[in-house]
Scaffold this motif. Structure first.
Motif, PDB file in Angstrom:
ATOM      1  N   MET A 122       5.204  -4.337 -23.074  1.00  0.00           N
ATOM      2  CA  MET A 122       5.834  -3.258 -23.786  1.00  0.00           C
ATOM      3  C   MET A 122       4.769  -2.220 -24.139  1.00  0.00           C
ATOM      4  SD  MET A 122       8.175  -3.584 -27.107  1.00  0.00           S
ATOM      5  CE  MET A 122       7.896  -2.461 -28.422  1.00  0.00           C
ATOM      6  N   ALA A 123       5.059  -1.015 -23.840  1.00  0.00           N
ATOM      7  CA  ALA A 123       4.116   0.074 -24.086  1.00  0.00           C
ATOM      8  C   ALA A 123       4.194   0.525 -25.539  1.00  0.00           C
ATOM      9  CB  ALA A 123       4.431   1.244 -23.165  1.00  0.00           C
ATOM     10  N   PHE A 124       3.108   1.076 -26.006  1.00  0.00           N
ATOM     11  CA  PHE A 124       3.025   1.597 -27.369  1.00  0.00           C
ATOM     12  C   PHE A 124       3.486   3.048 -27.331  1.00  0.00           C
ATOM     13  CE2 PHE A 124       0.570   3.153 -31.066  1.00  0.00           C
ATOM     14  CZ  PHE A 124       1.106   2.295 -32.013  1.00  0.00           C
ATOM     15  N   THR A 125       4.761   3.263 -27.649  1.00  0.00           N
ATOM     16  CA  THR A 125       5.338   4.594 -27.551  1.00  0.00           C
ATOM     17  C   THR A 125       5.848   5.061 -28.907  1.00  0.00           C
ATOM     18  OG1 THR A 125       7.529   3.719 -27.057  1.00  0.00           O
ATOM     19  CG2 THR A 125       6.079   4.142 -25.176  1.00  0.00           C
ATOM     20  N   LEU A 126       6.251   6.313 -28.947  1.00  0.00           N
ATOM     21  CA  LEU A 126       6.815   6.875 -30.167  1.00  0.00           C
ATOM     22  C   LEU A 126       8.113   6.163 -30.533  1.00  0.00           C
ATOM     23  CD1 LEU A 126       6.680   9.034 -32.376  1.00  0.00           C
ATOM     24  CD2 LEU A 126       7.936  10.544 -30.847  1.00  0.00           C
ATOM     25  N   TYR A 127       8.909   5.820 -29.524  1.00  0.00           N
ATOM     26  CA  TYR A 127      10.165   5.117 -29.784  1.00  0.00           C
ATOM     27  C   TYR A 127       9.909   3.752 -30.410  1.00  0.00           C
ATOM     28  CZ  TYR A 127      14.674   2.909 -29.208  1.00  0.00           C
ATOM     29  OH  TYR A 127      15.844   2.263 -29.457  1.00  0.00           O
ATOM     30  N   SER A 128       8.872   3.053 -29.969  1.00  0.00           N
ATOM     31  CA  SER A 128       8.577   1.743 -30.560  1.00  0.00           C
ATOM     32  C   SER A 128       8.107   1.889 -32.007  1.00  0.00           C
ATOM     33  CB  SER A 128       7.556   0.986 -29.727  1.00  0.00           C
ATOM     34  OG  SER A 128       6.318   1.656 -29.722  1.00  0.00           O
ATOM     35  N   LEU A 129       7.385   2.963 -32.325  1.00  0.00           N
ATOM     36  CA  LEU A 129       7.001   3.220 -33.711  1.00  0.00           C
ATOM     37  C   LEU A 129       8.217   3.520 -34.587  1.00  0.00           C
ATOM     38  CD1 LEU A 129       3.786   5.387 -33.324  1.00  0.00           C
ATOM     39  CD2 LEU A 129       3.947   3.071 -34.203  1.00  0.00           C
ATOM     40  N   ILE A 130       9.133   4.315 -34.078  1.00  0.00           N
ATOM     41  CA  ILE A 130      10.356   4.639 -34.817  1.00  0.00           C
ATOM     42  C   ILE A 130      11.195   3.387 -35.011  1.00  0.00           C
ATOM     43  CG2 ILE A 130      12.540   5.915 -34.697  1.00  0.00           C
ATOM     44  CD1 ILE A 130      10.955   8.159 -33.299  1.00  0.00           C
ATOM     45  N   GLN A 131      11.294   2.572 -33.967  1.00  0.00           N
ATOM     46  CA  GLN A 131      12.067   1.341 -34.064  1.00  0.00           C
ATOM     47  C   GLN A 131      11.439   0.375 -35.076  1.00  0.00           C
ATOM     48  OE1 GLN A 131      12.527  -0.602 -30.320  1.00  0.00           O
ATOM     49  NE2 GLN A 131      14.413  -1.606 -30.941  1.00  0.00           N
ATOM     50  N   THR A 132      10.127   0.328 -35.145  1.00  0.00           N
ATOM     51  CA  THR A 132       9.443  -0.511 -36.125  1.00  0.00           C
ATOM     52  C   THR A 132       9.739  -0.035 -37.543  1.00  0.00           C
ATOM     53  OG1 THR A 132       7.676  -0.936 -34.545  1.00  0.00           O
ATOM     54  CG2 THR A 132       7.195  -1.365 -36.853  1.00  0.00           C
ATOM     55  N   ALA A 133       9.705   1.263 -37.756  1.00  0.00           N
ATOM     56  CA  ALA A 133      10.017   1.812 -39.079  1.00  0.00           C
ATOM     57  C   ALA A 133      11.459   1.507 -39.476  1.00  0.00           C
ATOM     58  CB  ALA A 133       9.768   3.316 -39.096  1.00  0.00           C
ATOM     59  N   ILE A 134      12.371   1.604 -38.527  1.00  0.00           N
ATOM     60  CA  ILE A 134      13.775   1.299 -38.802  1.00  0.00           C
ATOM     61  C   ILE A 134      13.950  -0.171 -39.140  1.00  0.00           C
ATOM     62  CG2 ILE A 134      16.077   1.169 -37.752  1.00  0.00           C
ATOM     63  CD1 ILE A 134      15.287   3.693 -36.167  1.00  0.00           C
ATOM     64  N   LEU A 135      13.281  -1.049 -38.408  1.00  0.00           N
ATOM     65  CA  LEU A 135      13.388  -2.483 -38.690  1.00  0.00           C
ATOM     66  C   LEU A 135      12.810  -2.836 -40.058  1.00  0.00           C
ATOM     67  CD1 LEU A 135      12.563  -4.015 -35.207  1.00  0.00           C
ATOM     68  CD2 LEU A 135      14.751  -4.030 -36.377  1.00  0.00           C
ATOM     69  N   CYS A 136      11.713  -2.209 -40.434  1.00  0.00           N
ATOM     70  CA  CYS A 136      11.131  -2.465 -41.758  1.00  0.00           C
ATOM     71  C   CYS A 136      12.040  -1.948 -42.869  1.00  0.00           C
ATOM     72  CB  CYS A 136       9.758  -1.820 -41.862  1.00  0.00           C
ATOM     73  SG  CYS A 136       8.507  -2.639 -40.865  1.00  0.00           S
ATOM     74  N   THR A 137      12.646  -0.794 -42.655  1.00  0.00           N
ATOM     75  CA  THR A 137      13.585  -0.251 -43.635  1.00  0.00           C
ATOM     76  C   THR A 137      14.821  -1.138 -43.748  1.00  0.00           C
ATOM     77  OG1 THR A 137      12.812   1.956 -43.033  1.00  0.00           O
ATOM     78  CG2 THR A 137      14.805   1.830 -44.356  1.00  0.00           C
ATOM     79  N   ASN A 138      15.287  -1.662 -42.612  1.00  0.00           N
ATOM     80  CA  ASN A 138      16.405  -2.609 -42.640  1.00  0.00           C
ATOM     81  C   ASN A 138      16.042  -3.860 -43.415  1.00  0.00           C
ATOM     82  OD1 ASN A 138      18.412  -1.250 -41.206  1.00  0.00           O
ATOM     83  ND2 ASN A 138      17.562  -1.872 -39.245  1.00  0.00           N
ATOM     84  N   ALA A 139      14.824  -4.344 -43.229  1.00  0.00           N
ATOM     85  CA  ALA A 139      14.386  -5.550 -43.935  1.00  0.00           C
ATOM     86  C   ALA A 139      14.370  -5.323 -45.439  1.00  0.00           C
ATOM     87  CB  ALA A 139      13.005  -5.965 -43.441  1.00  0.00           C
ATOM     88  N   ILE A 140      13.947  -4.158 -45.874  1.00  0.00           N
ATOM     89  CA  ILE A 140      13.947  -3.846 -47.309  1.00  0.00           C
ATOM     90  C   ILE A 140      15.379  -3.699 -47.814  1.00  0.00           C
ATOM     91  CG2 ILE A 140      13.329  -2.086 -49.018  1.00  0.00           C
ATOM     92  CD1 ILE A 140      10.818  -1.555 -47.369  1.00  0.00           C
ATOM     93  N   ALA A 141      16.237  -3.101 -47.001  1.00  0.00           N
ATOM     94  CA  ALA A 141      17.600  -2.809 -47.445  1.00  0.00           C
ATOM     95  C   ALA A 141      18.456  -4.064 -47.600  1.00  0.00           C
ATOM     96  CB  ALA A 141      18.277  -1.849 -46.464  1.00  0.00           C
ATOM     97  N   VAL A 142      18.152  -5.130 -46.891  1.00  0.00           N
ATOM     98  CA  VAL A 142      18.999  -6.317 -46.962  1.00  0.00           C
ATOM     99  C   VAL A 142      18.532  -7.330 -47.997  1.00  0.00           C
ATOM    100  CG1 VAL A 142      19.771  -6.081 -44.580  1.00  0.00           C
ATOM    101  CG2 VAL A 142      17.818  -7.536 -45.098  1.00  0.00           C
ATOM    102  N   LEU A 143      17.419  -7.063 -48.694  1.00  0.00           N
ATOM    103  CA  LEU A 143      16.966  -7.998 -49.723  1.00  0.00           C
ATOM    104  C   LEU A 143      17.967  -8.022 -50.872  1.00  0.00           C
ATOM    105  CD1 LEU A 143      13.151  -7.247 -49.937  1.00  0.00           C
ATOM    106  CD2 LEU A 143      14.240  -9.250 -48.968  1.00  0.00           C
ATOM    107  N   HIS A 144      18.410  -9.200 -51.231  1.00  0.00           N
ATOM    108  CA  HIS A 144      19.390  -9.367 -52.298  1.00  0.00           C
ATOM    109  C   HIS A 144      18.679  -9.799 -53.570  1.00  0.00           C
ATOM    110  CE1 HIS A 144      22.981 -10.898 -54.374  1.00  0.00           C
ATOM    111  NE2 HIS A 144      23.614 -10.035 -53.612  1.00  0.00           N
ATOM    112  N   GLU A 145      18.974  -9.124 -54.675  1.00  0.00           N
ATOM    113  CA  GLU A 145      18.229  -9.395 -55.905  1.00  0.00           C
ATOM    114  C   GLU A 145      18.495 -10.778 -56.468  1.00  0.00           C
ATOM    115  OE1 GLU A 145      17.769  -6.561 -58.999  1.00  0.00           O
ATOM    116  OE2 GLU A 145      18.083  -4.902 -57.619  1.00  0.00           O
ATOM    117  N   GLU A 146      19.745 -11.207 -56.499  1.00  0.00           N
ATOM    118  CA  GLU A 146      20.039 -12.503 -57.105  1.00  0.00           C
ATOM    119  C   GLU A 146      19.700 -13.667 -56.187  1.00  0.00           C
ATOM    120  OE1 GLU A 146      23.738 -11.075 -57.462  1.00  0.00           O
ATOM    121  OE2 GLU A 146      23.159  -9.829 -59.154  1.00  0.00           O
ATOM    122  N   ARG A 147      19.906 -13.521 -54.891  1.00  0.00           N
ATOM    123  CA  ARG A 147      19.688 -14.653 -54.005  1.00  0.00           C
ATOM    124  C   ARG A 147      18.248 -14.814 -53.564  1.00  0.00           C
ATOM    125  NH1 ARG A 147      23.883 -14.351 -49.350  1.00  0.00           N
ATOM    126  NH2 ARG A 147      24.153 -12.199 -49.954  1.00  0.00           N
TER     127      ARG A 147
END
Length: 82
Positions: A1-26
């Protein structure tokens, strides 16, 4: 897999998704980062823990609808262009 701008954007989206799905009580309260944790007094500078909790709450509140749109666009792009 090449290191491209799309892979950087996809990484940022995945990290933002990871933060967004954290549940406070669980999840966050089990590791000591619940709602009542990190609350300081008036005039106190917030610590790192309080700032991270504030960031997590802000991302979950503000980025909910934009994440749905961006995730859908990424899925369509992956389906069209592989």
């Amino acid at each position: 897999m090449a290191f491209t701008l799309y892979s950087l954007i996809q990484t940022a989206i995945l990290c933002t998704n990871a933060i967004a799905v954290l549940h406070e009580e669980r999840f966050l309260s089990k590791v000591g980062w619940g709602v009542d944790q990190g609350v300081g007094g008036f005039g106190d500078d917030p610590g790192v823990k309080a700032q991270v909790l504030n960031l997590i709450r802000s991302v979950r509140t503000v980025m909910r609808v934009p994440l749905i749109i961006v995730n859908s666009a990424c899925i369509v792009l992956l389906l069209l262009f592989g």
